[in-house]
Design a protein around this motif. Sequence first.
Motif, PDB file in Angstrom:
ATOM      1  N   LEU A  42      79.914  64.488  63.824  1.00 54.60           N
ATOM      2  CA  LEU A  42      78.758  64.985  64.207  1.00 54.60           C
ATOM      3  C   LEU A  42      78.175  65.775  63.032  1.00 54.60           C
ATOM      4  CD1 LEU A  42      76.656  65.755  66.362  1.00 54.60           C
ATOM      5  CD2 LEU A  42      78.054  67.782  67.234  1.00 54.60           C
ATOM      6  N   ASP A  43      77.042  65.683  62.633  1.00 52.87           N
ATOM      7  CA  ASP A  43      76.473  66.585  61.359  1.00 52.87           C
ATOM      8  C   ASP A  43      74.748  66.970  61.748  1.00 52.87           C
ATOM      9  OD1 ASP A  43      74.862  64.508  60.254  1.00 52.87           O
ATOM     10  OD2 ASP A  43      76.488  63.354  59.588  1.00 52.87           O
ATOM     11  N   GLY A  44      74.642  67.881  61.203  1.00 53.46           N
ATOM     12  CA  GLY A  44      73.185  68.374  61.290  1.00 53.46           C
ATOM     13  C   GLY A  44      72.678  68.742  59.872  1.00 53.46           C
ATOM     14  N   THR A  45      71.338  68.562  59.414  1.00 54.75           N
ATOM     15  CA  THR A  45      71.221  69.156  58.354  1.00 54.75           C
ATOM     16  C   THR A  45      69.536  69.610  58.482  1.00 54.75           C
ATOM     17  OG1 THR A  45      72.085  67.499  56.940  1.00 54.75           O
ATOM     18  CG2 THR A  45      70.440  68.165  55.866  1.00 54.75           C
ATOM     19  N   TYR A  46      69.387  70.797  57.741  1.00 53.18           N
ATOM     20  CA  TYR A  46      68.202  71.631  57.550  1.00 53.18           C
ATOM     21  C   TYR A  46      67.609  71.715  56.108  1.00 53.18           C
ATOM     22  CZ  TYR A  46      64.609  74.988  57.783  1.00 53.18           C
ATOM     23  OH  TYR A  46      63.724  75.808  57.532  1.00 53.18           O
ATOM     24  N   ARG A  47      66.707  71.506  55.860  1.00 52.01           N
ATOM     25  CA  ARG A  47      66.001  71.790  54.659  1.00 52.01           C
ATOM     26  C   ARG A  47      64.620  72.271  54.443  1.00 52.01           C
ATOM     27  NH1 ARG A  47      69.544  67.581  53.582  1.00 52.01           N
ATOM     28  NH2 ARG A  47      70.984  67.988  51.536  1.00 52.01           N
ATOM     29  N   TYR A  48      64.179  73.227  53.813  1.00 52.93           N
ATOM     30  CA  TYR A  48      62.904  73.568  53.688  1.00 52.93           C
ATOM     31  C   TYR A  48      62.460  73.400  52.447  1.00 52.93           C
ATOM     32  CZ  TYR A  48      59.018  76.728  53.860  1.00 52.93           C
ATOM     33  OH  TYR A  48      57.495  77.465  54.064  1.00 52.93           O
ATOM     34  N   ARG A  49      61.224  73.143  52.077  1.00 47.71           N
ATOM     35  CA  ARG A  49      60.430  72.779  50.840  1.00 47.71           C
ATOM     36  C   ARG A  49      59.408  73.663  50.698  1.00 47.71           C
ATOM     37  NH1 ARG A  49      60.191  68.280  53.490  1.00 47.71           N
ATOM     38  NH2 ARG A  49      57.781  68.409  53.755  1.00 47.71           N
ATOM     39  N   PHE A  50      59.885  74.754  49.793  1.00 47.05           N
ATOM     40  CA  PHE A  50      58.634  76.024  49.448  1.00 47.05           C
ATOM     41  C   PHE A  50      57.797  75.557  48.571  1.00 47.05           C
ATOM     42  CE2 PHE A  50      63.006  77.942  50.134  1.00 47.05           C
ATOM     43  CZ  PHE A  50      62.513  79.000  50.888  1.00 47.05           C
ATOM     44  N   PRO A  51      56.431  76.162  48.741  1.00 47.40           N
ATOM     45  CA  PRO A  51      55.109  75.465  48.090  1.00 47.40           C
ATOM     46  C   PRO A  51      55.353  75.617  46.424  1.00 47.40           C
ATOM     47  CG  PRO A  51      54.674  77.452  49.386  1.00 47.40           C
ATOM     48  CD  PRO A  51      56.163  77.105  49.415  1.00 47.40           C
ATOM     49  N   PHE A  52      56.362  76.371  45.894  1.00 45.43           N
ATOM     50  CA  PHE A  52      56.401  76.747  44.659  1.00 45.43           C
ATOM     51  C   PHE A  52      57.488  75.712  43.975  1.00 45.43           C
ATOM     52  CE2 PHE A  52      59.009  79.917  46.670  1.00 45.43           C
ATOM     53  CZ  PHE A  52      60.072  79.752  46.166  1.00 45.43           C
ATOM     54  N   GLY A  53      58.045  74.684  44.388  1.00 43.89           N
ATOM     55  CA  GLY A  53      58.894  73.559  43.830  1.00 43.89           C
ATOM     56  C   GLY A  53      60.362  73.850  44.267  1.00 43.89           C
ATOM     57  N   LEU A  54      60.627  74.834  45.129  1.00 43.82           N
ATOM     58  CA  LEU A  54      61.876  74.935  45.358  1.00 43.82           C
ATOM     59  C   LEU A  54      62.389  74.390  46.738  1.00 43.82           C
ATOM     60  CD1 LEU A  54      64.919  76.426  45.035  1.00 43.82           C
ATOM     61  CD2 LEU A  54      63.914  78.288  46.383  1.00 43.82           C
ATOM     62  N   THR A  55      63.357  73.701  46.804  1.00 51.22           N
ATOM     63  CA  THR A  55      63.932  73.005  47.983  1.00 51.22           C
ATOM     64  C   THR A  55      65.290  73.643  48.243  1.00 51.22           C
ATOM     65  OG1 THR A  55      62.596  71.034  47.859  1.00 51.22           O
ATOM     66  CG2 THR A  55      64.417  71.107  49.321  1.00 51.22           C
ATOM     67  N   ALA A  56      65.242  74.152  49.659  1.00 43.77           N
ATOM     68  CA  ALA A  56      66.713  74.841  49.852  1.00 43.77           C
ATOM     69  C   ALA A  56      67.261  74.401  51.272  1.00 43.77           C
ATOM     70  CB  ALA A  56      66.694  76.220  49.878  1.00 43.77           C
ATOM     71  N   GLY A  57      68.339  74.340  51.613  1.00 42.86           N
ATOM     72  CA  GLY A  57      69.039  73.846  52.849  1.00 42.86           C
ATOM     73  C   GLY A  57      70.332  73.889  52.957  1.00 42.86           C
ATOM     74  N   GLY A  58      70.782  73.371  54.092  1.00 44.27           N
ATOM     75  CA  GLY A  58      72.406  73.302  54.244  1.00 44.27           C
ATOM     76  C   GLY A  58      72.673  72.237  55.513  1.00 44.27           C
ATOM     77  N   SER A  59      73.876  71.799  55.490  1.00 45.64           N
ATOM     78  CA  SER A  59      74.281  71.075  56.408  1.00 45.64           C
ATOM     79  C   SER A  59      75.654  71.328  57.068  1.00 45.64           C
ATOM     80  CB  SER A  59      74.385  69.468  55.702  1.00 45.64           C
ATOM     81  OG  SER A  59      75.461  69.388  54.972  1.00 45.64           O
ATOM     82  N   VAL A  60      76.146  70.920  58.080  1.00 43.87           N
ATOM     83  CA  VAL A  60      77.369  71.081  58.860  1.00 43.87           C
ATOM     84  C   VAL A  60      77.779  69.676  59.288  1.00 43.87           C
ATOM     85  CG1 VAL A  60      78.551  72.179  60.726  1.00 43.87           C
ATOM     86  CG2 VAL A  60      76.533  73.546  59.610  1.00 43.87           C
ATOM     87  N   LYS A  61      79.190  69.427  58.943  1.00 41.79           N
ATOM     88  CA  LYS A  61      79.656  68.263  59.712  1.00 41.79           C
ATOM     89  C   LYS A  61      80.874  68.705  60.354  1.00 41.79           C
ATOM     90  CE  LYS A  61      79.802  64.289  57.317  1.00 41.79           C
ATOM     91  NZ  LYS A  61      79.848  63.240  56.387  1.00 41.79           N
ATOM     92  N   VAL A  62      80.978  68.116  61.528  1.00 36.66           N
ATOM     93  CA  VAL A  62      82.172  68.472  62.356  1.00 36.66           C
ATOM     94  C   VAL A  62      83.027  66.907  62.480  1.00 36.66           C
ATOM     95  CG1 VAL A  62      83.279  69.055  64.515  1.00 36.66           C
ATOM     96  CG2 VAL A  62      81.245  70.193  63.592  1.00 36.66           C
ATOM     97  N   VAL A  63      84.273  66.968  62.051  1.00 39.64           N
ATOM     98  CA  VAL A  63      85.122  65.760  62.090  1.00 39.64           C
ATOM     99  C   VAL A  63      86.428  66.103  63.234  1.00 39.64           C
ATOM    100  CG1 VAL A  63      86.353  64.073  60.798  1.00 39.64           C
ATOM    101  CG2 VAL A  63      84.460  65.201  59.814  1.00 39.64           C
ATOM    102  N   THR A  64      86.345  65.135  63.975  1.00 36.86           N
ATOM    103  CA  THR A  64      87.468  65.214  64.871  1.00 36.86           C
ATOM    104  C   THR A  64      88.953  64.968  64.259  1.00 36.86           C
ATOM    105  OG1 THR A  64      87.436  63.232  65.863  1.00 36.86           O
ATOM    106  CG2 THR A  64      86.364  64.856  67.105  1.00 36.86           C
ATOM    107  N   ARG A  65      90.128  65.185  64.962  1.00 35.46           N
ATOM    108  CA  ARG A  65      91.353  64.900  64.488  1.00 35.46           C
ATOM    109  C   ARG A  65      91.606  63.511  64.099  1.00 35.46           C
ATOM    110  NH1 ARG A  65      95.288  62.756  66.584  1.00 35.46           N
ATOM    111  NH2 ARG A  65      96.277  63.039  68.633  1.00 35.46           N
ATOM    112  N   GLN A  66      92.379  63.385  62.951  1.00 31.20           N
ATOM    113  CA  GLN A  66      92.817  62.250  62.327  1.00 31.20           C
ATOM    114  C   GLN A  66      94.488  62.049  62.281  1.00 31.20           C
ATOM    115  OE1 GLN A  66      89.976  61.521  58.905  1.00 31.20           O
ATOM    116  NE2 GLN A  66      89.362  63.416  59.548  1.00 31.20           N
ATOM    117  N   THR A  67      94.983  60.833  62.453  1.00 32.40           N
ATOM    118  CA  THR A  67      96.212  60.819  61.929  1.00 32.40           C
ATOM    119  C   THR A  67      96.402  60.356  60.619  1.00 32.40           C
ATOM    120  OG1 THR A  67      96.056  58.394  62.477  1.00 32.40           O
ATOM    121  CG2 THR A  67      96.764  59.726  64.388  1.00 32.40           C
ATOM    122  N   THR A  68      97.614  60.914  59.833  1.00 35.08           N
ATOM    123  CA  THR A  68      97.701  60.527  58.647  1.00 35.08           C
ATOM    124  C   THR A  68      98.793  59.514  58.086  1.00 35.08           C
ATOM    125  OG1 THR A  68      99.121  62.382  58.360  1.00 35.08           O
ATOM    126  CG2 THR A  68      96.866  62.750  58.086  1.00 35.08           C
TER     127      THR A  68
END
Length: 191
Positions: A131-157
């Motif tokens: 499951l993942d989600g991303t947010y970004r904001y574009r400022f009018p003066f040329g800067l784009t900033a944001g972040g994302s979160v990704k959740v990954v369930t258990r895995q065998t190795t």
Amino acid sequence: MLFTRFASSVARRTIGMFVDQNPYVTNDLVIRHEERPVFLTGGSEAELGGGIKARLALEYMRVRSYPLYLDQAREGIWRPEYAGLTRIVALRLGAEAELETGHDLSTSLVLQGARNTFTGMTPTYLPSVILDGTYRYRFPFGLTAGGSVKVVTRQTTDAAAAQTIPAFTLVDLTAAYVILPGLTVNGTVQN
């Protein structure tokens, strides 16, 4: 607007392709090839009032995965213990929204299941839910900033499923600034 697409393909997979799902694996050795007899995409796009653009997509994939070789154990290199045929079924639901005010939102949910004919178990490094989600904001003066979160369930190795990596969350923050047309400075911080 509605859209659909069907495709089938054969692809080579490398260990390095697992890095997005697992930060502990970093290698580009080819370990198997995959046949994708079914890859179906569908969804809709709409432009809503107030300059809002939205997209909803659904992907369904069936994969047959064959090993190319079993790598010998070497210190510092992950050893894929892989044999037999693996059948994978994956479903991905994604949503995106672009707001006129410069806000961009996106999210996706991946559900996947697999079984190996040799071991009768789920292959290594294959989480059942991402499951993942991303947010970004574009400022009018040329800067784009944001972040994302990704959740990954258990895995065998390992092939015997005796060892596992617990579920984990990956977070990253990004920023990009346009200095001149065609010249952009980017920065990313990841956990």
